[in-house]
Design an enzyme around this catalytic site. Sequence first.
Site: not given
Length: 380
Positions: A106, A129, A278
């Site tokens: 991540s 992201y 999610h």
Amino acid sequence: MKPASIGDYREAARQRLPHFLFEYFDGGSYAERTLNANIEDLQDIALRQRVLNDVSAIDLTTTLFGQELAMPVALGPIGLAGMAARRGEVQAARAAAAKGVPFTLSTVSACSLSEVARGSPAPFWFQLYMVRDRGFLRALLEDANAIGCPVLVFTVDMPLPGARYRDLRSGLSGAPGLRGQARRVGQAMRRPGWAWDVGLRGRPHQLGNVAPLLGPKSGLEDFLGWMKDNFDASVTWADLDFVRAHWNGPIVIKGILDAEDARRAAEAGVDGIIVSNHGGRQLDGVPSVVRALPAIADAVGDRLTVLADGGVRSGLDVVRMLALGAKGVLLGRAWAFALAAAGEAGVRHVLDLIEAEMRVAMALTGMTTVDRIKATSLAA
């Protein structure tokens, strides 16, 4: 007693982690209806049991984005997973490499790209992201390219964080300053195994990839504040051009839950999508993944690679996802619970369980290769 299922690992994680961390990994948004539906709707999917087929040689191998995998499974991205165990993302990456499946790091990991690259024997996927600082993103993508990450997972369903009541109640968020820190420290001290192994021996807790943006302030509270303020709600399909300009390999969009968005992704020329809500952590009340997956697979499955995540708690669930149209499945909480409970060995064991359970499910449905698992495997 060694855990026999992912449910057992969840309970072991609950007993080992400080309360605020277990609630973070386990919880969803609002009333958690979507989180629970992910699990319940998937377990309601019925398969056709077939008999008197030669299932003596079952082959789980597959290829995704040019990468040969031991089974159609990957470890999906989980923010702050490295807080579940000492240098946790490194341990999980090693476990995935040992089992011949991808690990996905991540953007908001506890361990940085470079640390995981040093500790992992195999290349791993990277999840992105979009944040406001495009210079930071450019440098991050350059680093991921340089260390050889073969696939970029671009998460698009988080223009801002969802309303997660459990995090407020546990003290992870909403308890600023010394009062919040004291509350979290108190919870950690009630879990001495975690406090020693992760809280103390796991230092420094610099929150990996975003540490350069936080500067000298890199504590959990600082990170949560930064995340709330810096996720970019202005992102549109046009921003794919920025990502593509700075990435050398396949791009997979994570967070697709509508067939129209899936078609837009295919038109944009991405290599794959991940049907995902999610983990029920963003908008509560949206469909479970298994309710959304068949229509999306029908709409774009011949144009790009369709993957899925959400609610997977067994190898049987993986087979169900494949029967509904996915070409591969990402595990989320399943590996986080195992990491928290038993580190690298726990993650390897969960992958062993998934493999064994897939073999049983395939044998009893008469399927010997994963590419034969299709809608015809579903009961009427």
